[in-house]
Design an enzyme around this catalytic site. Sequence first.
Site, short mmCIF file in Angstrom:
data_model
loop_
_atom_site.label_atom_id
_atom_site.label_comp_id
_atom_site.label_asym_id
_atom_site.label_seq_id
_atom_site.Cartn_x
_atom_site.Cartn_y
_atom_site.Cartn_z
N ARG A 147 24.13 -28.19 -2.93
CA ARG A 147 25.41 -28.31 -2.20
C ARG A 147 25.44 -28.82 -0.91
NH1 ARG A 147 24.92 -23.33 -4.44
NH2 ARG A 147 26.40 -22.85 -6.40
N LYS A 173 25.52 -19.82 -1.90
CA LYS A 173 26.69 -19.18 -2.33
C LYS A 173 26.30 -17.43 -2.40
CE LYS A 173 30.15 -22.42 -4.02
NZ LYS A 173 30.88 -22.48 -5.18
N HIS A 242 29.00 -33.74 -3.63
CA HIS A 242 28.98 -33.00 -4.95
C HIS A 242 28.70 -33.96 -6.12
CE1 HIS A 242 29.60 -29.19 -6.63
NE2 HIS A 242 30.51 -29.65 -7.70
N ARG A 245 24.77 -34.12 -6.34
CA ARG A 245 24.59 -32.79 -6.78
C ARG A 245 24.90 -33.01 -8.42
NH1 ARG A 245 24.03 -26.95 -6.46
NH2 ARG A 245 25.63 -25.70 -7.68
N HIS A 268 23.39 -21.53 -9.74
CA HIS A 268 24.87 -21.38 -10.08
C HIS A 268 25.12 -19.72 -9.78
CE1 HIS A 268 25.53 -24.85 -13.14
NE2 HIS A 268 25.85 -25.12 -11.93
N TYR A 277 13.72 -15.34 -8.48
CA TYR A 277 12.16 -15.21 -7.86
C TYR A 277 11.17 -14.33 -8.77
CZ TYR A 277 13.67 -17.37 -3.61
OH TYR A 277 14.21 -17.94 -2.75
#
Length: 306
Positions: A147, A173, A242, A245, A268, A277
Amino acid sequence: MAFIHDLQARNASVHTQTNYQRDLQAFLAFYLKHSLSELSDAEFTDWAQIQPNALRRFLSERMAQGIGARTLARQLSAIRAFYDFLLHRGLVTLNPAKGIKAPKQGKPLPKSIDVDWTQTLLDQPLNSWQNVRDQAVFELLYSGGLRVSECVGLDLLPGLAMLNSGWVQVLGKGQKHRLAPVGSKALQALQAWLTVRPTYAKPHETAVFVSARGTRLGVRSVQLSLDKRTVQAGLPTKMSPHRLRHACATHVLESSGDLRAVQEILGHANLSTTQIYTKLDLQHLAQVYDLAHPRAKKTPTQSLDE
């Protein structure tokens, strides 16, 4: 209709007035048809008798007819506003549309650009230090599916701690960290920028990308630079960060068919930090990325162990 006059008094646009009147007429016609009433639209006055189920049936039938969610939401809004008007006048005691939710509106995917156009955009001459910086930004947006906020928010540390292994760490986000892949083209562009960055960055500035003032580059500046690059490249389209992306996701998915890997690349919202992870096999992701991304082509010896 008194309701339309009320909309006019509240400075509603002519477009809204016209749509709301048409929406109410459509609902009333549906209601009278299914209630087997012999009344005409003009003769009907007993709005208090209409129950929520009638509204639900109306929306269901409209959906079955292929009416879009945006139009249905507007029609429900028109009915809700009309009943609020009647409530204010004391003509009804409840608003049957109050508890009814509009159908969810699907978010359209941004338009992608094909590989050739992407290559043309990214393979432009670099005639200034800003061009060198912008090249690194654009390559990173496309390479890692970042982003634009993640890109301008990238810090030297910990952001570039794994750069030599082909990864950058971004804060996405929900304040969630993730690793994004960096292909060879993006790595070259970043290294070129990092070579000249100290000349333009203010002391103690932690941002990877800086403006002419020496402080963190802004999102708006990236869009303006991309606009100029699009014109320079002669592309007959409007570009946005975007879209780069989205192009990353589209091109990798088209080549690999690995939706899971694409989801991880994009980070997402439905993927938690723990999943990133502990559950993601980064080596597998690196292999998928290397084989699928048009500007990756890492060397076989490049791995996460470096």
